[in-house]
Design a protein around this motif. Structure first.
Motif, PDB file in Angstrom:
ATOM      1  N   CYS A  29       1.025  -1.096   0.101  1.00 50.51           N
ATOM      2  CA  CYS A  29      -0.198  -0.204   0.085  1.00 50.51           C
ATOM      3  C   CYS A  29       0.842   1.134  -0.138  1.00 50.51           C
ATOM      4  O   CYS A  29       2.024   1.123   0.135  1.00 50.51           O
ATOM      5  CB  CYS A  29      -0.813  -0.047   1.324  1.00 50.51           C
ATOM      6  SG  CYS A  29       0.003   0.249   2.745  1.00 50.51           S
ATOM      7  N   LYS A  30       0.566   2.285  -0.276  1.00 50.62           N
ATOM      8  CA  LYS A  30       0.834   3.741  -0.444  1.00 50.62           C
ATOM      9  C   LYS A  30       1.715   3.831   1.108  1.00 50.62           C
ATOM     10  O   LYS A  30       2.899   4.472   0.835  1.00 50.62           O
ATOM     11  CB  LYS A  30       0.065   4.930  -0.874  1.00 50.62           C
ATOM     12  CG  LYS A  30      -0.323   4.879  -2.157  1.00 50.62           C
ATOM     13  CD  LYS A  30      -1.369   5.865  -2.489  1.00 50.62           C
ATOM     14  CE  LYS A  30      -1.827   5.837  -3.923  1.00 50.62           C
ATOM     15  NZ  LYS A  30      -2.796   7.109  -4.092  1.00 50.62           N
ATOM     16  N   PRO A  31       1.135   3.875   2.254  1.00 47.33           N
ATOM     17  CA  PRO A  31       1.666   4.259   3.394  1.00 47.33           C
ATOM     18  C   PRO A  31       2.988   3.295   3.559  1.00 47.33           C
ATOM     19  O   PRO A  31       3.962   3.666   4.164  1.00 47.33           O
ATOM     20  CB  PRO A  31       0.684   4.061   4.506  1.00 47.33           C
ATOM     21  CG  PRO A  31      -0.443   4.168   3.662  1.00 47.33           C
ATOM     22  CD  PRO A  31      -0.490   3.715   2.230  1.00 47.33           C
ATOM     23  N   ASP A  38      11.280   5.997   2.637  1.00 45.91           N
ATOM     24  CA  ASP A  38      11.877   6.752   3.660  1.00 45.91           C
ATOM     25  C   ASP A  38      13.164   5.935   4.508  1.00 45.91           C
ATOM     26  O   ASP A  38      14.264   6.559   4.659  1.00 45.91           O
ATOM     27  CB  ASP A  38      10.971   7.286   4.754  1.00 45.91           C
ATOM     28  CG  ASP A  38      10.104   8.386   4.092  1.00 45.91           C
ATOM     29  OD1 ASP A  38      10.312   8.943   2.832  1.00 45.91           O
ATOM     30  OD2 ASP A  38       8.925   8.702   4.646  1.00 45.91           O
ATOM     31  N   LYS A  39      12.849   4.948   4.598  1.00 44.79           N
ATOM     32  CA  LYS A  39      13.928   4.166   5.401  1.00 44.79           C
ATOM     33  C   LYS A  39      15.039   4.024   4.605  1.00 44.79           C
ATOM     34  O   LYS A  39      16.292   4.000   5.095  1.00 44.79           O
ATOM     35  CB  LYS A  39      13.381   2.705   5.858  1.00 44.79           C
ATOM     36  CG  LYS A  39      14.066   2.045   6.719  1.00 44.79           C
ATOM     37  CD  LYS A  39      13.419   0.789   6.996  1.00 44.79           C
ATOM     38  CE  LYS A  39      14.368  -0.285   7.951  1.00 44.79           C
ATOM     39  NZ  LYS A  39      13.835  -1.482   8.017  1.00 44.79           N
ATOM     40  N   TYR A  48      21.490   8.219  -2.400  1.00 43.14           N
ATOM     41  CA  TYR A  48      20.258   9.038  -2.635  1.00 43.14           C
ATOM     42  C   TYR A  48      20.596  10.488  -3.089  1.00 43.14           C
ATOM     43  O   TYR A  48      20.029  11.037  -3.991  1.00 43.14           O
ATOM     44  CB  TYR A  48      19.235   9.155  -1.592  1.00 43.14           C
ATOM     45  CG  TYR A  48      18.389  10.141  -1.741  1.00 43.14           C
ATOM     46  CD1 TYR A  48      17.130  10.247  -2.446  1.00 43.14           C
ATOM     47  CD2 TYR A  48      18.374  11.431  -1.107  1.00 43.14           C
ATOM     48  CE1 TYR A  48      16.084  11.055  -2.729  1.00 43.14           C
ATOM     49  CE2 TYR A  48      17.328  12.537  -1.495  1.00 43.14           C
ATOM     50  CZ  TYR A  48      16.345  11.938  -2.000  1.00 43.14           C
ATOM     51  OH  TYR A  48      15.418  13.128  -2.185  1.00 43.14           O
ATOM     52  N   ASN A  49      21.579  11.085  -2.472  1.00 43.68           N
ATOM     53  CA  ASN A  49      22.071  12.406  -2.764  1.00 43.68           C
ATOM     54  C   ASN A  49      22.727  12.571  -4.206  1.00 43.68           C
ATOM     55  O   ASN A  49      22.370  13.311  -4.787  1.00 43.68           O
ATOM     56  CB  ASN A  49      23.201  12.873  -1.744  1.00 43.68           C
ATOM     57  CG  ASN A  49      22.420  13.168  -0.504  1.00 43.68           C
ATOM     58  OD1 ASN A  49      21.338  13.322  -0.478  1.00 43.68           O
ATOM     59  ND2 ASN A  49      23.187  13.157   0.713  1.00 43.68           N
ATOM     60  N   ALA A  50      23.736  11.413  -4.627  1.00 48.77           N
ATOM     61  CA  ALA A  50      24.009  11.288  -5.843  1.00 48.77           C
ATOM     62  C   ALA A  50      22.999  11.248  -6.803  1.00 48.77           C
ATOM     63  O   ALA A  50      23.216  11.886  -7.741  1.00 48.77           O
ATOM     64  CB  ALA A  50      25.130  10.058  -5.926  1.00 48.77           C
ATOM     65  N   SER A  51      22.026  10.292  -6.607  1.00 51.26           N
ATOM     66  CA  SER A  51      21.033  10.100  -7.596  1.00 51.26           C
ATOM     67  C   SER A  51      20.347  11.573  -7.874  1.00 51.26           C
ATOM     68  O   SER A  51      19.956  11.747  -8.900  1.00 51.26           O
ATOM     69  CB  SER A  51      20.027   9.035  -7.160  1.00 51.26           C
ATOM     70  OG  SER A  51      19.126   8.898  -7.941  1.00 51.26           O
TER      71      SER A  51
END
Length: 89
Positions: A29-31, A38-39, A48-51
């Motif tokens: 599900c979305k949640p 987020d995890k 994540y920062n590079a992407s």
């Protein structure tokens, strides 16, 4: 057969199940998906920062190209109109 979220066991419908996950038959599900995303971001900050930086750089280049192309396009058609008017005289 009812579709059920594999993490929280609630029934999935169009309101809480994204179309991309439906196509992939990913029963989350979305949640729950947002929580796991987020995890992952917290655990993989450098990736994540590079992407994200790569995405923003591409987006900036696309925006600059679009502005440059639009300006070229406007000038081309303006000159075409002027040429047509001059030819008619």
């Amino acid at each position: 057969m009812d579709k059920i979220c594999r993490k929280c066991q609630i029934a999935l419908d169009d309101d809480n199940w994204t179309p991309s996950r439906q196509r992939a038959r990913n029963y989350i599900c979305k949640p729950c998906g947002n929580t796991s995303q987020d995890k992952w971001r917290k655990n993989n900050k450098t990736k994540y920062n590079a992407s994200h930086a790569k995405y923003m750089k591409k987006k900036k280049m696309d925006d600059e190209y679009r502005l440059k192309y639009n300006e070229y396009h406007r000038n081309y058609h303006a000159n075409k109109k002027i040429t047509k008017i001059l030819e008619e005289e």
